[in-house]
Design a protein around this motif. Sequence first.
Motif, PDB file in Angstrom:
ATOM      1  N   MET A  13     -59.707   3.749  34.793  1.00  0.00           N
ATOM      2  CA  MET A  13     -59.812   2.290  35.056  1.00  0.00           C
ATOM      3  C   MET A  13     -58.376   1.639  35.227  1.00  0.00           C
ATOM      4  SD  MET A  13     -62.689   0.893  32.502  1.00  0.00           S
ATOM      5  CE  MET A  13     -62.943  -0.733  33.399  1.00  0.00           C
ATOM      6  N   PHE A  35     -56.232  12.430  41.506  1.00  0.00           N
ATOM      7  CA  PHE A  35     -56.790  13.715  40.939  1.00  0.00           C
ATOM      8  C   PHE A  35     -57.680  13.297  39.714  1.00  0.00           C
ATOM      9  CE2 PHE A  35     -52.992  15.181  42.784  1.00  0.00           C
ATOM     10  CZ  PHE A  35     -53.189  16.240  43.587  1.00  0.00           C
ATOM     11  N   LEU A  48     -70.555   1.941  29.588  1.00  0.00           N
ATOM     12  CA  LEU A  48     -71.322   3.136  29.205  1.00  0.00           C
ATOM     13  C   LEU A  48     -72.279   2.799  28.164  1.00  0.00           C
ATOM     14  CD1 LEU A  48     -68.614   6.118  29.141  1.00  0.00           C
ATOM     15  CD2 LEU A  48     -70.567   5.678  30.756  1.00  0.00           C
ATOM     16  N   SER A  49     -71.895   1.754  27.334  1.00  0.00           N
ATOM     17  CA  SER A  49     -72.635   1.514  26.253  1.00  0.00           C
ATOM     18  C   SER A  49     -74.109   0.783  26.768  1.00  0.00           C
ATOM     19  CB  SER A  49     -71.895   0.459  25.349  1.00  0.00           C
ATOM     20  OG  SER A  49     -70.837   1.157  24.632  1.00  0.00           O
ATOM     21  N   THR A 109     -53.694   9.090  32.477  1.00  0.00           N
ATOM     22  CA  THR A 109     -54.831  10.046  31.817  1.00  0.00           C
ATOM     23  C   THR A 109     -55.530   9.760  30.848  1.00  0.00           C
ATOM     24  OG1 THR A 109     -52.790  11.040  30.629  1.00  0.00           O
ATOM     25  CG2 THR A 109     -53.726  12.248  32.379  1.00  0.00           C
ATOM     26  N   GLY A 110     -55.449   8.381  30.356  1.00  0.00           N
ATOM     27  CA  GLY A 110     -56.345   7.750  29.469  1.00  0.00           C
ATOM     28  C   GLY A 110     -56.324   8.291  27.886  1.00  0.00           C
ATOM     29  N   TYR A 129     -67.795  10.345  22.366  1.00  0.00           N
ATOM     30  CA  TYR A 129     -68.528   9.359  23.277  1.00  0.00           C
ATOM     31  C   TYR A 129     -67.341   8.736  24.181  1.00  0.00           C
ATOM     32  CZ  TYR A 129     -71.119   5.021  24.475  1.00  0.00           C
ATOM     33  OH  TYR A 129     -72.061   4.210  24.913  1.00  0.00           O
ATOM     34  N   ARG A 130     -67.171   9.080  25.256  1.00  0.00           N
ATOM     35  CA  ARG A 130     -66.044   8.894  26.280  1.00  0.00           C
ATOM     36  C   ARG A 130     -66.428   8.666  27.574  1.00  0.00           C
ATOM     37  NH1 ARG A 130     -61.374   6.090  25.825  1.00  0.00           N
ATOM     38  NH2 ARG A 130     -60.195   6.391  27.776  1.00  0.00           N
ATOM     39  N   GLY A 282     -52.083   2.683  31.409  1.00  0.00           N
ATOM     40  CA  GLY A 282     -53.215   2.859  30.670  1.00  0.00           C
ATOM     41  C   GLY A 282     -53.351   3.212  29.312  1.00  0.00           C
ATOM     42  N   GLY A 293     -56.163   0.273  23.357  1.00  0.00           N
ATOM     43  CA  GLY A 293     -57.414   0.914  23.569  1.00  0.00           C
ATOM     44  C   GLY A 293     -58.468  -0.151  24.214  1.00  0.00           C
ATOM     45  N   VAL A 295     -59.164  -2.669  27.767  1.00  0.00           N
ATOM     46  CA  VAL A 295     -58.770  -2.744  29.221  1.00  0.00           C
ATOM     47  C   VAL A 295     -57.816  -3.852  29.736  1.00  0.00           C
ATOM     48  CG1 VAL A 295     -60.840  -1.527  30.158  1.00  0.00           C
ATOM     49  CG2 VAL A 295     -60.752  -3.802  30.103  1.00  0.00           C
ATOM     50  N   LEU A 298     -54.453  -2.860  30.099  1.00  0.00           N
ATOM     51  CA  LEU A 298     -54.320  -2.159  31.302  1.00  0.00           C
ATOM     52  C   LEU A 298     -54.128  -2.777  32.603  1.00  0.00           C
ATOM     53  CD1 LEU A 298     -56.812   0.499  30.289  1.00  0.00           C
ATOM     54  CD2 LEU A 298     -54.711   0.238  29.034  1.00  0.00           C
ATOM     55  N   LYS A 327     -70.457  -4.819  22.393  1.00  0.00           N
ATOM     56  CA  LYS A 327     -71.595  -5.420  23.087  1.00  0.00           C
ATOM     57  C   LYS A 327     -73.051  -4.609  22.672  1.00  0.00           C
ATOM     58  CE  LYS A 327     -69.377  -2.839  26.166  1.00  0.00           C
ATOM     59  NZ  LYS A 327     -68.317  -2.520  25.352  1.00  0.00           N
ATOM     60  N   TYR A 482     -60.838 -10.833  31.259  1.00  0.00           N
ATOM     61  CA  TYR A 482     -59.573  -9.804  30.923  1.00  0.00           C
ATOM     62  C   TYR A 482     -58.377 -10.400  31.884  1.00  0.00           C
ATOM     63  CZ  TYR A 482     -62.932  -6.735  29.238  1.00  0.00           C
ATOM     64  OH  TYR A 482     -63.730  -6.213  28.353  1.00  0.00           O
TER      65      TYR A 482
END
Lengths: 823, 114
Positions: A13, A35, A48-49, A109-110, A129-130, A282, A293, A295, A298, A327, A482
Amino acid sequence: MSKPKLAVIGNGMAGIRTIEELLKLAPDKYEITVFGAEPHPNYNRILLSPVLAGEQTLKDIVLNDWDWYKDNGINLITGKKIVDIHRTKRELKAETGEIYSYDRLLVATGSNPFILPIPGANLPGVISYRDIADTEAMIDAAKAYKKAIVIGGGLLGLEAANGLKLRGMDVTVVHVMPWLMERQLDERAGKLLQASLEAKGIEFKMQANTEALIAGESGRVAAIKFKSGEQIPAELVVMAVGIRPNTELAAKSGLAVSQRPGGILVNDTMQTLTDPRIYSVGECVNHRGIAYGLVAPLFEMAKVCANHLAEYGIGRYVGSVTSTKLKVTGVDLFSAGNFQGDADTEDITLSDPIGGVYKRLVIKGNKLVGACLYGDTVDGSWYFKLLREGKDIAEIRDQLMFGESNIGDVGHEGNTRAASMKDTDEVCGCNGVCKGVITKAIKEKGLFTLDEVKKHTKAASSCGSCTGLVEQILMFTAGGDYSATPKMKPMCGCTDHTHQEARDTIQANKLLSVPDVMKFLNWRTPNGCSSCRPALNYYLLSAWPKDYIDDPQSRVINERAHANIQKDGTFSVIPRMWGGETTADELRRIANAVDKYKIPTVKVTGGQRIDLLGVRKEDLPSVWKDIGMPSGHAYAKALRTVKTCVGSEWCRFGTQDSTQMGKDLERAFWRMYAPHKVKFAVSGCPRNCAEAGIKDVGVIGVDSGWELYVAGNGGIKTEVAQFFVKVKTSEEVLEYTGAFMQLYREEGWYLERTVHYVSRVGLDYVKKKVLDDAANRKALWERLQFALDGEPDPWFEFDKARVDTRQFIPIKPIAPAEAIPAE
Amino acid sequence: MKIETHMNWRYVCRLDELPVLGARVIERSDEEGGNVAVFRNDQDVVFALLDKCPHKGGPLSQGIVFGERVACPLHNWTIELKSGEAVAPDVGCTKRFPVKVESANVFIDLTAHA
Ligand code: SRM
Ligand SMILES: Cc1cc2nc3c(=O)[nH]c(=O)nc-3n(C[C@H](O)[C@H](O)[C@H](O)COP(=O)(O)OP(=O)(O)OC[C@H]3O[C@@H](n4cnc5c(N)ncnc54)[C@H](O)[C@@H]3O)c2cc1C
Ligand code: SF4
Ligand code: FES
């Protein structure tokens, strides 16, 4: 010449957001290669949730599809991990051995999930959970197994638990602390949250220390064992105990990395401290000691980083304030800022255990510094805004707890619950945008900020009264608003400078033209846009009243033509009627003009005067001349009307001559340009028939003199004017009004009405400048009189008012031979 | 003048009769196709568009001109002067006309579809 090479490590992201911002500024500057270790294009990790919970699909959450990379000429290499950066050779090495060179590098690279160092942590059936792979693993496990354990009662853990439960598993959440989400919630809210999740069937084991995970016969995890010795069966274990910035590659390549809390060290321009060719954004970075942690930060980093990659060299990242929303459908909770409070703060709390509502507002001085809401989060975005902007809340403190809809928000009360709205319900009344259109745009176009939603859907882009609602929809659809921290919000896309910075620069450097300001402040565009140019023109005008030469081309059409444009391209003419009084002679001239120019509509306005609608542009100068009345400035960011009531001259209750006072005010202040339009009213007694309570300045006659009210607004969101001062004489009315107006003219931002200006600086501040300091009051009033002295009436003094009369004359093209010597 | 011979050039006005970063209007009846806006930017480039915004027909000639764009005065859509295209995210296009400037005289071809 070939382009310099920009390589991005991390197709997530933050990295891709930076590239998006960069493409907006300098689309052709770099040959870009991205990459990504994951085999997917960039997707919205936050969602993802909802995917796990079965509310959305993986397809829904892709932010940039494969075509996006292709269309923008980006070389995307997925499924390939970079394992080394050779900084002196400027080369990258992939896991599979290939070498790539770069000129500039962006590391994004998060972070990595933290894995508890306990026996059995690497057994099959134990996951974190990532990413998409984890989510798919959980979805598959839910089909084959029944017993799930989630270790960690934070945001991620609870969202995982909720999703697994909805997929039919028996879920127990194991948490070491006494209450859930202790980093975002205080104890009361944490316990309420636990109760409502229990009601959904999720079980909890609190203050439980995990000692080991035990394998079963098949080798897959079969149980969890606690330090107390107790064991419970487990077929799937999700570890969600926190994240650590992913700095392995950076550290190995010699970039400075913080030990605690981790992260690649970067400066305010997002360059790594070690190597200025290498940028980082990030969750993998550490900026001023903080590793974020969420967004929102970021995105702010991405903007700054892109600006520097584009070599504009402006913009600094100075840190972010963040908020949290869980959420889990059906659970409303929100927290932001310092919600726990400390020795210097005070709390306002509301608690209704039966209704399941708990709210805690943390206040320091006159500012809101933290909020923790449970069960009713409708006002979350409003509190968050007050918090980020550091608004002075002294005036609304007693009503703060009851939310925005209670602060004079006529007509918007009640149904502000974005979540319960249907897709077909209208959100923005100005542009006819319904909820479904907004949620669709947010999902399909991957929007995250209010500004983006405004741009793409037009919702909240006109009168703005639905802004809060749109923010809420954003929150439910994308997980939050955001928007960047607004105190750094630039004037528009042409610059990174704020309104205040532009103003200060004009003042400090005595800049005298719009192009000079743009040059001085490195504007990105050659001549700005329709949003910044009128603002700069006003700032110049108010800073240097006699020296600045007004630029009509930097004014919107109404102020350029000195009439209001109508939807069919004709104009309206509203002449000034001092204090709302007129004469037979004026009415006769108006009537004659209406006949002569075939003006289709004559209407009495809401401001006590007459509007001639549907005048053709070329007729404007003649209509003005024929009616022979001064401009009413009904088209301008300037003094509009001064409404009056009949007052003591006729009215049996009148205590003061309000009509005369109104006429005096109007004559003293007409032709006064301001950041926005300005309206006054004068009533002769507290019955207030002139509605002085909703004007920028309202004057009410009482037996012993006049009461002055300021910063009312009758428009989009009705705001009652606040009591300012009581004075004895009409001279004082003029002086106090003048001083207040001049303060607003000098300090208000363009398009900020008095109500918004005063709520930004605080009424106490205005009182200090105008009431407590008599010398300053007189000085302000004098500066205003100086500015107004000799100001022309634009309907009659065209040259002096810089009215370009060519605009009233249409052109007739002719054959060249008739016009100029044959070629 | 080679390829230009089939063009139907008409004289509009002198360049300095157009306001810098502004526009003037060629009036035409609806039967003739409606008004045409002739713009001039600060680089003295001249553009001509049908004076009708692709959104709801707003008179583009009355908008604020910047760079090679104009902001419609009614609801602030931004239109590219060169192409007549609305700037994303808005979608739409307005008709444009060929114009040329020769020794500070402005010419337009109102018959051609540019
Ligand atoms: C003509 C009039 C309606 C009428 O037929 O009565 C009117 C017409 C427009 N109003 Fe108004 N307002 C008119 C009185 C008002 C009033 C009542 C008043 O002045 O006492 C209000 C509420 C009081 C206030 O301003 O606080 C009012 C609040 C607004 C607002 C909301 C302003 C706000 O800050 O909330 C807008 C939108 C804006 O300015 O952005 C607006 C905007 C407009 C515009 C300029 C919309 C536009 O951009 O084209 C309309 C122009 C029509 C035209 O071409 O003449 N008009 N408008 C009234 C002219 C009064 C006058 O004599 O000058
Ligand atoms: C389930 C879940 C829910 C969330 N909910 C919220 C929420 O509600 N609100 C919120 O604000 N935030 C939320 N977050 C956090 C948010 O998703 C992250 O803050 C954000 O994704 C971080 O972006 P990033 O680009 O720094 O890292 P990432 O998005 O993780 O991107 C990093 C990418 O780099 C790749 N990579 C790493 N190393 C290499 C290498 N050596 N070579 C190649 N590629 C590499 C990784 O595979 C990854 O794809 C949530 C996160 C999760 C997991
Ligand atoms: S006059 Fe005012 S209230 Fe009426 S439609 Fe226009 S802007 Fe809306
Ligand atoms: S008519 Fe041009 S923007 Fe609406």
